[in-house]
Design an enzyme around this catalytic site. Structure first.
Site, PDB file in Angstrom:
ATOM      1  N   ASP A 128      21.686  -0.288 -16.642  1.00  0.00           N
ATOM      2  CA  ASP A 128      21.505  -1.490 -15.826  1.00  0.00           C
ATOM      3  C   ASP A 128      20.537  -2.438 -16.519  1.00  0.00           C
ATOM      4  O   ASP A 128      19.374  -2.098 -16.741  1.00  0.00           O
ATOM      5  CB  ASP A 128      20.969  -1.069 -14.454  1.00  0.00           C
ATOM      6  CG  ASP A 128      20.790  -2.227 -13.501  1.00  0.00           C
ATOM      7  OD1 ASP A 128      20.993  -3.384 -13.913  1.00  0.00           O
ATOM      8  OD2 ASP A 128      20.434  -1.966 -12.341  1.00  0.00           O
TER       9      ASP A 128
ATOM     10  N   CYS B 186      -6.093  -2.396   0.657  1.00  0.00           N
ATOM     11  CA  CYS B 186      -5.086  -2.556   1.699  1.00  0.00           C
ATOM     12  C   CYS B 186      -5.695  -3.277   2.896  1.00  0.00           C
ATOM     13  O   CYS B 186      -6.828  -3.009   3.286  1.00  0.00           O
ATOM     14  CB  CYS B 186      -4.555  -1.187   2.135  1.00  0.00           C
ATOM     15  SG  CYS B 186      -3.326  -1.287   3.468  1.00  0.00           S
TER      16      CYS B 186
ATOM     17  N   CYS C 284       0.838  -1.197   0.000  1.00  0.00           N
ATOM     18  CA  CYS C 284       0.000   0.000   0.000  1.00  0.00           C
ATOM     19  C   CYS C 284       0.876   1.252   0.000  1.00  0.00           C
ATOM     20  O   CYS C 284       1.721   1.417   0.888  1.00  0.00           O
ATOM     21  CB  CYS C 284      -0.900  -0.016   1.235  1.00  0.00           C
ATOM     22  SG  CYS C 284      -1.871   1.491   1.468  1.00  0.00           S
TER      23      CYS C 284
ATOM     24  N   CYS D 192      -5.208  -0.373   6.141  1.00  0.00           N
ATOM     25  CA  CYS D 192      -5.785   0.968   6.198  1.00  0.00           C
ATOM     26  C   CYS D 192      -6.970   1.023   5.235  1.00  0.00           C
ATOM     27  O   CYS D 192      -7.347   0.017   4.630  1.00  0.00           O
ATOM     28  CB  CYS D 192      -4.745   2.045   5.867  1.00  0.00           C
ATOM     29  SG  CYS D 192      -4.311   2.185   4.108  1.00  0.00           S
TER      30      CYS D 192
ATOM     31  N   CYS E 229       0.161   3.359   3.498  1.00  0.00           N
ATOM     32  CA  CYS E 229       0.644   2.958   4.823  1.00  0.00           C
ATOM     33  C   CYS E 229       1.745   1.920   4.798  1.00  0.00           C
ATOM     34  O   CYS E 229       2.349   1.633   5.837  1.00  0.00           O
ATOM     35  CB  CYS E 229      -0.519   2.449   5.670  1.00  0.00           C
ATOM     36  SG  CYS E 229      -1.104   0.796   5.196  1.00  0.00           S
TER      37      CYS E 229
END
Length: 450
Positions: free
Chosen positions: A374, A254, A197, A257, A200
């Site tokens: 990369d 989530c 999430c 939350c 949170c």
């Protein structure tokens, strides 16, 4: 439109001249150098060129060039449209695009994810389109959570209409501070960058999972039996009775939350788009693959934000057959090569979706500045889908890709160049997947077909 100040007129004119000279001498398409010249002479040129136009800014990790092209095609139903058709998506490219169509009342600009806050501030665009966020150019791009955070801050207290993909948690979080959002559900096939999430940090439960993340199980996600896994047990987070058990396809929430997928008003349903009134429209477009159907839905939602109804916009989308060389078929000595661009793991997943399983495929990978140096992201791509067909590997970093294919147990033939890879094909069709600079090199061999 308001007359530009004299200094801005001069800067714009000299920029157009520089762009013309660049094209005439074969140094490029002029979409960057013209803007750079203009900005040297008038640093505030972008703001001045954007004034009095209705602008849409399009940003995403994947699909922004194609979606920009589709929106532009639709809005041409209303009038002239200024756009950066070749993907020059930083301020110099925006200046060049607006300067080359100085009288166009509309503008559709593709914008690099990192530059979006700056371009929103400078142009005051009324519409912003946010589609997806995933890892890209790992050696020089910011953490994508930070990009979403910058988007959030840029949209606070602005009178901006945002068109956003509700199925991507990072996009939903980035768009959630906007005063007005039209949420679109077009899916998120690549989920490996959004298991947590953004609000949170807790785990996200995802609905409609159809494949296993590389390296094993994602937290709380059921595994398809067809992939060798076992279904989630009743009462587990992704099984019936668990927190994720009630999530429909593309839904997410989530566990820790209240942050969850916002309710979309536009939907992609197979080959059909469902508009906010519940009317279904067949997506009769000529660009291939699920990703382009998703791009088309976003384009239709954006067109409606400009007051253009679906019935007028949809025929315009069908006119787009190629985008800056993407999906173009080029021919050499009886061999027809279809060109596909894939710059990052999510892009490779989309390219695999449109491959013809009956055809051989040429893969080309570079690691120049625009690609990112990369190449470790190659290990995030599941290449097993290529088993059972002839595979040819080329490009400056062909050995990196060859090692990845060898580990994935995908037979391949290593070739020195794209020309050699094409020459060893029998007459007929072949698919080509290349990352950014490799793709541009191939285009250049065929006169930069668009």
């Amino acid at each position: 439109m308001t007359q530009l100040p004299l200094r801005a007129q001069l800067a714009s004119a000299l920029g157009r001249t520089a762009a013309t000279l660049s094209r005439a001498t074969g140094r490029g398409d002029g979409s960057v150098i013209g803007g750079r010249v203009g900005l040297v002479l008038e640093p505030d040129l972008l703001r001045k060129l954007a004034r009095d136009r209705r602008l849409a800014l399009v940003s995403a990790t994947n699909g922004k060039t194609t979606t920009t092209r589709l929106i532009t095609s639709a809005l041409q139903e209303l009038g002239d449209v200024a756009t950066n058709a070749f993907g020059a998506n930083m301020p110099a490219g925006h200046v060049s695009a607006l300067s080359s169509a100085k009288d166009a009342p509309y503008g559709v600009l593709e914008v690099d994810e990192k530059y979006l806050p700056e371009v929103i501030e400078t142009t005051g665009a009324g519409v912003v389109v946010l589609m997806n966020l995933s890892r890209d150019q790992m050696d020089r791009a910011a953490e994508i959570w930070l990009l979403a955070q910058k988007w959030r801050r840029a949209l606070v207290a602005r009178n901006t209409h945002v068109i956003a993909n509700a199925d991507d948690p990072l996009v939903a979080w980035g768009a959630s501070t906007a005063a007005r959002v039209t949420w679109v559900s077009v899916g998120q096939p690549w989920k490996e960058d959004s298991w947590c999430c953004p609000e949170c940090g807790g785990p996200l439960d995802r609905g409609g999972m159809d494949y296993v993340p590389p390296g094993g199980h994602a937290p709380g996600v059921a595994v398809r039996q067809a992939d060798g896994g076992v279904p989630a047990a009743p009462g587990s987070p992704a099984g019936p009775g668990g927190p994720g058990g009630g999530l429909a396809e593309n839904d997410w929430a989530c566990r820790e939350c209240s942050f969850r997928r916002p309710a979309p008003s536009w939907f992609l349903d197979g080959d059909t788009v469902v508009d906010p009134r519940g009317q279904r429209w067949p997506l009769d477009i000529r660009l291939p693959g699920r990703a382009n159907r998703a791009n088309a839905v976003v384009a239709l939602a954006t067109a409606e934000a400009f007051g253009l109804p679906v019935q007028r916009a949809l025929p315009r989308l069908a006119e787009v057959t190629s985008v800056a060389g993407r999906y173009t078929t080029v021919e050499r000595e009886g061999r027809q090569a279809r060109l596909l661009l894939a710059k990052n793991p999510a892009g490779w997943l989309e390219a695999f979706d449109v491959l013809d399983p009956a055809l051989p495929v040429i893969l080309s990978v570079n690691a120049q500045g625009p690609d990112g140096r990369d190449t470790s992201w190659l290990w995030d791509v599941d290449y097993r889908v290529l088993r059972g067909r002839p595979v040819y590997v080329t490009g400056e970093r062909r050995l990196d890709l060859a090692l990845r294919l060898d580990v994935a147990e995908v037979p391949f033939q290593l070739t020195e160049s794209f020309g050699h890879a094409l020459a060893v094909q029998p007459p007929g069709k072949v698919d080509v997947i290349a990352n950014y600079t490799a793709f541009q090199q191939i285009r250049s061999e065929f006169g930069r077909a668009v």
